[in-house]
Scaffold this active site. Structure first.
Site, PDB file in Angstrom:
ATOM      1  N   THR A  74     -23.991  18.779  74.883  1.00 32.96           N
ATOM      2  CA  THR A  74     -22.799  17.971  74.581  1.00 32.96           C
ATOM      3  C   THR A  74     -21.584  18.614  75.256  1.00 32.96           C
ATOM      4  OG1 THR A  74     -23.736  17.234  72.505  1.00 32.96           O
ATOM      5  CG2 THR A  74     -21.374  16.977  72.691  1.00 32.96           C
ATOM      6  N   SER A 124     -21.927  14.497  64.600  1.00 32.77           N
ATOM      7  CA  SER A 124     -21.067  15.595  64.149  1.00 32.77           C
ATOM      8  C   SER A 124     -19.891  15.795  65.095  1.00 32.77           C
ATOM      9  CB  SER A 124     -21.859  16.900  64.090  1.00 32.77           C
ATOM     10  OG  SER A 124     -22.928  16.779  63.186  1.00 32.77           O
TER      11      SER A 124
HETATM   12  O1  DON Z   1     -23.559  13.471  67.881  1.00 36.16           O
HETATM   13  C1  DON Z   1     -24.010  14.545  67.529  1.00 36.16           C
HETATM   14  O2  DON Z   1     -23.664  15.112  66.508  1.00 36.16           O
HETATM   15  C2  DON Z   1     -25.032  15.240  68.406  1.00 36.16           C
HETATM   16  N1  DON Z   1     -25.780  14.269  69.149  1.00 36.16           N
HETATM   17  C3  DON Z   1     -24.330  16.210  69.278  1.00 36.16           C
HETATM   18  C4  DON Z   1     -25.304  16.989  70.083  1.00 36.16           C
HETATM   19  C5  DON Z   1     -24.781  18.273  70.519  1.00 36.16           C
HETATM   20  O3  DON Z   1     -23.676  18.673  70.239  1.00 36.16           O
HETATM   21  C6  DON Z   1     -25.727  19.084  71.311  1.00 36.16           C
HETATM   22  N2  DON Z   1     -25.259  20.422  71.425  1.00 36.16           N
HETATM   23  N3  DON Z   1     -25.741  21.345  70.930  1.00 36.16           N
END
Ligand code: DON
Length: 573
Positions: free
Chosen positions: A375, A447
Site C-alpha cells: 500500500t 484500515s
Molecule cells: O485497505 C486496507 O486496509 C488494506 N487493503 C491495506 C493493505 C496494506 O496496507 C498493505 N500493507 N501492508
C-alpha cells in the site's frame, strides 16, 4: 534521486527536518504557505507532483499525478487495478471531502466461493488471482478528483505516469524482494510474466521496468475519462482476462462502478482538530475511539511503560469494535454515534486497569497470524493551502499477482479485506462478522486512514500503509507531532501496535527500552520485538506561525522523498 536542481525555483531536499520559511510578521499566522510540499513513497512520484504544480496545477492535480505515478513505479503497493481514498481540503471554500475510490465486490464473488471442501477459508483464492480482485476504483478516483477539484486536464496530470510507464524506471530493492516473495503467484499468469520478466528473469535492482500496455491504458484514461477504463477496449480486455483465469466479472459491474464522496470524520484531541477517514475505512473510527479513551490522561506526564500500557489498552478496545461493527456504511448500519461518543469511551476507559493488561479474550474473540507491508500514502500541501492526503492500495504485495493481458493492469487482491469466513483472520490477522461479509457491489472494510490535522498554527497531512497497522501508525504520528517532533522525526519514530487479536504488543526494535518491556510484561502484556520494521509513513506540515513547510518520508523506505519547493518570489500568491 534525492536531489534535482530546478529552474529559478528554490529547492530544498527534505530528508531531514529542514524547513523552508518565508517570514511573516511575529505573532501572525500566514494565510498561504510559502510554496508546496509533497511526501511520497517514491522520488519519481514526488517529482511528478511538482511537475504538475509547476504547470499551474493545484494540490488536487498533483494528487492525480502522484497517484498515477505511484501506480507505475510502485506496483508492489498500489495501482490502477486497485483502489484508494483521497482526503481533500480546499483552502478557498474550506470544504473537506473524502473521495472513496475503494474497490467493490463482484456479484459472483460470494462468501461460498472462498471456502474449500472442508468449509475452511481458501486462502489461495482469497489472496491470489482473479477471485481475490475487487472491481478497481482508483481509475474512477483519478477522473473524479481531476474533474471536480483539479485545474488541469488529465492529459497533463497523467503525462508523467504515462512517460514513466513507457520509458521505464529502475527497479529498486523493495520491488525485487517483493517479487521474490510473490514469484510463484505472479508467474502463474502470462499477462504478469509479460510485464515483469526482464529477458525471461525476475526483475532485479537496476533493471529498467517498462510497462507499455499500462502507458496505453493510462492514455485511454486521460483521453476518455471514466469510459477509457470502465467501458470500451480496456473494459473488454479486463472482462476477458478475468474470465480466462477462471474468474467472473460483468460489463455492467465495471460500467456501474461509482466513486462515493463522503463526509470525513472530524474530532478534537487536546487542541488538535483531526479530520480523517470515515467508513468503509475503519481507520477514523478506531482512531477517534483511541483518542477519546486516552484524551482523559496527560500521556506526557507518564513514564514509558505506563504510557504504552494505556495506549495499548485503548488500541485493544478499538480494534475489538472494528471486528464487531465496521463495514461498508452503504450496506450495514454502523453504530457510529455510539462508537465515537465520549461517554462510550469513558465506559471503555473505566474497564482499563492502570497496572494490568486486560486479556483480549475477556473482550470476546479468536486468534490470528502476521502481515506484510505494502500500500502507499502521499501527502501534499500547495501554495494556496490546499491539502491532499491520499492512501491507495492493491492490498498485498503486487495485489492478486494477475496482470490482465494487453492492459498492464495488475489487479488487486482486496477481497481478502472482507470477512470471507466469519471470525477467520485475514492476511493482517484481523477478523470480522456480518458487517464486513461480502455482497455484490459492497466495499470491503479498510484500515487506510489518510488524515489532516490542524492546530492553532499548524496544518499537517499524514498517512501510511501497513494493513491493520495503518491506524496505529497514524495515531502515533499525531501523538508525536503533539509532543513537538518535527515531520521527519515523526516518520522515523519507532512504532508499537496492538490489534486486540492476537493479544500481543508488536514493537519495533527501538520502540521500548528493556525496563519498559519488563514493566509491561509484569502488567501481563506479551511483547513481540522479533518482527521486521513496518510502515511507510509520508507526512507534510505547514507551520503557519513560522510560515514554513516541511516534510517527513519514512526512512524505512529508502526510495521515498519528502520535498519542499518555494516558487520564485514573483509567483507567490
Ligand atoms: O485497505 C486496507 O486496509 C488494506 N487493503 C491495506 C493493505 C496494506 O496496507 C498493505 N500493507 N501492508
Amino acid at each position: 534521486m534525492k536531489t534535482r536542481s530546478l529552474l529559478p525555483v528554490v529547492l530544498a531536499l527534505l530528508f531531514g527536518s529542514h524547513a523552508l520559511a518565508a517570514q511573516p510578521a511575529a505573532g501572525v499566522v500566514a494565510a498561504h504557505p510559502p510554496g508546496a510540499a509533497i511526501a511520497s513513497a517514491h522520488a519519481l512520484a514526488t517529482e511528478a507532483g511538482f511537475e504538475v504544480l509547476r504547470q499551474g496545477g493545484n494540490a488536487f492535480d498533483a494528487a492525480v499525478a502522484v497517484s498515477a505515478a505511484l501506480s507505475v513505479v510502485e506496483p508492489i503497493s498500489s495501482g490502477i487495478g486497485g483502489g484508494g481514498f483521497f482526503l481533500l481540503h480546499d483552502a478557498r471554500s474550506g470544504k473537506r471531502v473524502f473521495v472513496d475510490a475503494r474497490e467493490v465486490a463482484p456479484a459472483a464473488a460470494t462468501a461460498a466461493v472462498f471456502l474449500d471442501a472442508d468449509g475452511e477459508l481458501d486462502r489461495d483464492r482469497a489472496q491470489n488471482g482473479p477471485w481475490s480482485a475487487g472491481i478497481p476504483g482508483l481509475p474512477a478516483g483519478l477522473v473524479h478528483v481531476s474533474r471536480n477539484y483539479g485545474r488541469l486536464p488529465l492529459s497533463v496530470t497523467l503525462a508523467p505516469a504515462i512517460r514513466l510507464a513507457r520509458e521505464g524506471f529502475p527497479v529498486y530493492e523493495r520491488l525485487e524482494r517483493g517479487y521474490g516473495t510473490r514469484r510463484e503467484v505472479m508467474e502463474r499468469y502470462p499477462g504478469t510474466r509479460a510485464v515483469f520478466l526482464v529477458d525471461g528473469k525476475p526483475p532485479k535492482v537496476g533493471d529498467i521496468l517498462r510497462q507499455t500496455d499500462l502507458a496505453r491504458t493510462l492514455e485511454l484514461l486521460a483521453r476518455d475519462g471514466f469510459d477509457g477504463f470502465y467501458r470500451g477496449e480496456v473494459a473488454r480486455k479486463l472482462l476477458k482476462g478475468v474470465k480466462d483465469e477462471g474468474g467472473q466479472w460483468t460489463a455492467r459491474e465495471l460500467a456501474g462502478y461509482r466513486v462515493v464522496e463522503r463526509e470525513p470524520l472530524s474530532f478534537d484531541y487536546r487542541g488538535l482538530r483531526i479530520t480523517t477517514a470515515p467508513p468503509p475505512s475503519s481507520g477514523g473510527v478506531a482512531m477517534e475511539q483511541i483518542f477519546n479513551i486516552i484524551g482523559a490522561w496527560d500521556l506526557a506526564r507518564l513514564d514509558d511503560a505506563q504510557r504504552t500500557h494505556l495506549l495499548v489498552e485503548a488500541m485493544r478496545r478499538a480494534y475489538r469494535d472494528r471486528t464487531m461493527y465496521l463495514g461498508d456504511p452503504d450496506f450495514v448500519t454502523i453504530p457510529l454515534a455510539r462508537l465515537t461518543s465520549r461517554d462510550y469511551a469513558a465506559g471503555l476507559r473505566a474497564g482499563i486497569h492502570p497496572q494490568r493488561a486486560t486479556p483480549s479474550d475477556l473482550l470476546p474473540a479468536l486468534p490470528a497470524p502476521l502481515e506484510d507491508e505494502e500500500t502507499t500514502h502521499f501527502s501534499i500541501i500547495d501554495a494556496e493551502g490546499n491539502v491532499a492526503s491520499t492512501t491507495q492500495t492493491v492490498n498485498l504485495l503486487y495485489g492478486s499477482g494477475l496482470v490482465v493481458p494487453g492492459t498492464g493492469v495488475l489487479l488487486n487482491n482486496e477481497m481478502d479485506d472482507f470477512a470471507l469466513r466469519p471470525a477467520t483472520p485475514n492476511a493482517f490477522g484481523v477478523m470480522g462478522y456480518a458487517a464486513n461479509a461480502p455482497a455484490a457491489g459492497k466495499r470491503m472494510l479498510s484500515s487506510m486512514t489518510p488524515t489532516l490535522v490542524e492546530s492553532s498554527d499548524k496544518v499537517i497531512a499524514i498517512g501510511a500503509p501497513g494493513g491493520s497497522r495503518i491506524i496505529t501508525q497514524v495515531l502515533l504520528g499525531i501523538l508525536s507531532y503533539a509532543e513537538g517532533l518535527d515531520a521527519q522525526a515523526v516518520a522515523a519514530r519507532p512504532r508499537i501496535h496492538h490489534q486486540w487479536m492476537p493479544d500481543v504488543i508488536s514493537a519495533e526494535a527501538d520502540a521500548l527500552d528493556a525496563a519498559t518491556m519488563t514493566a509491561l510484561q509484569k502488567m501481563g502484556h506479551t511483547v513481540n520485538t522479533a518482527e521486521r520494521p513496518w510502515g511507510n509513513l509520508q507526512t507534510v506540515m505547514w507551520d503557519r506561525k513560522a510560515n514554513a513547510l516541511s516534510g517527513g518520508s519514512d526512512p524505512r523506505n529508502p526510495v521515498g522523498e519528502a520535498r519542499v519547493e518555494l516558487p520564485p518570489a514573483a509567483a507567490q500568491p
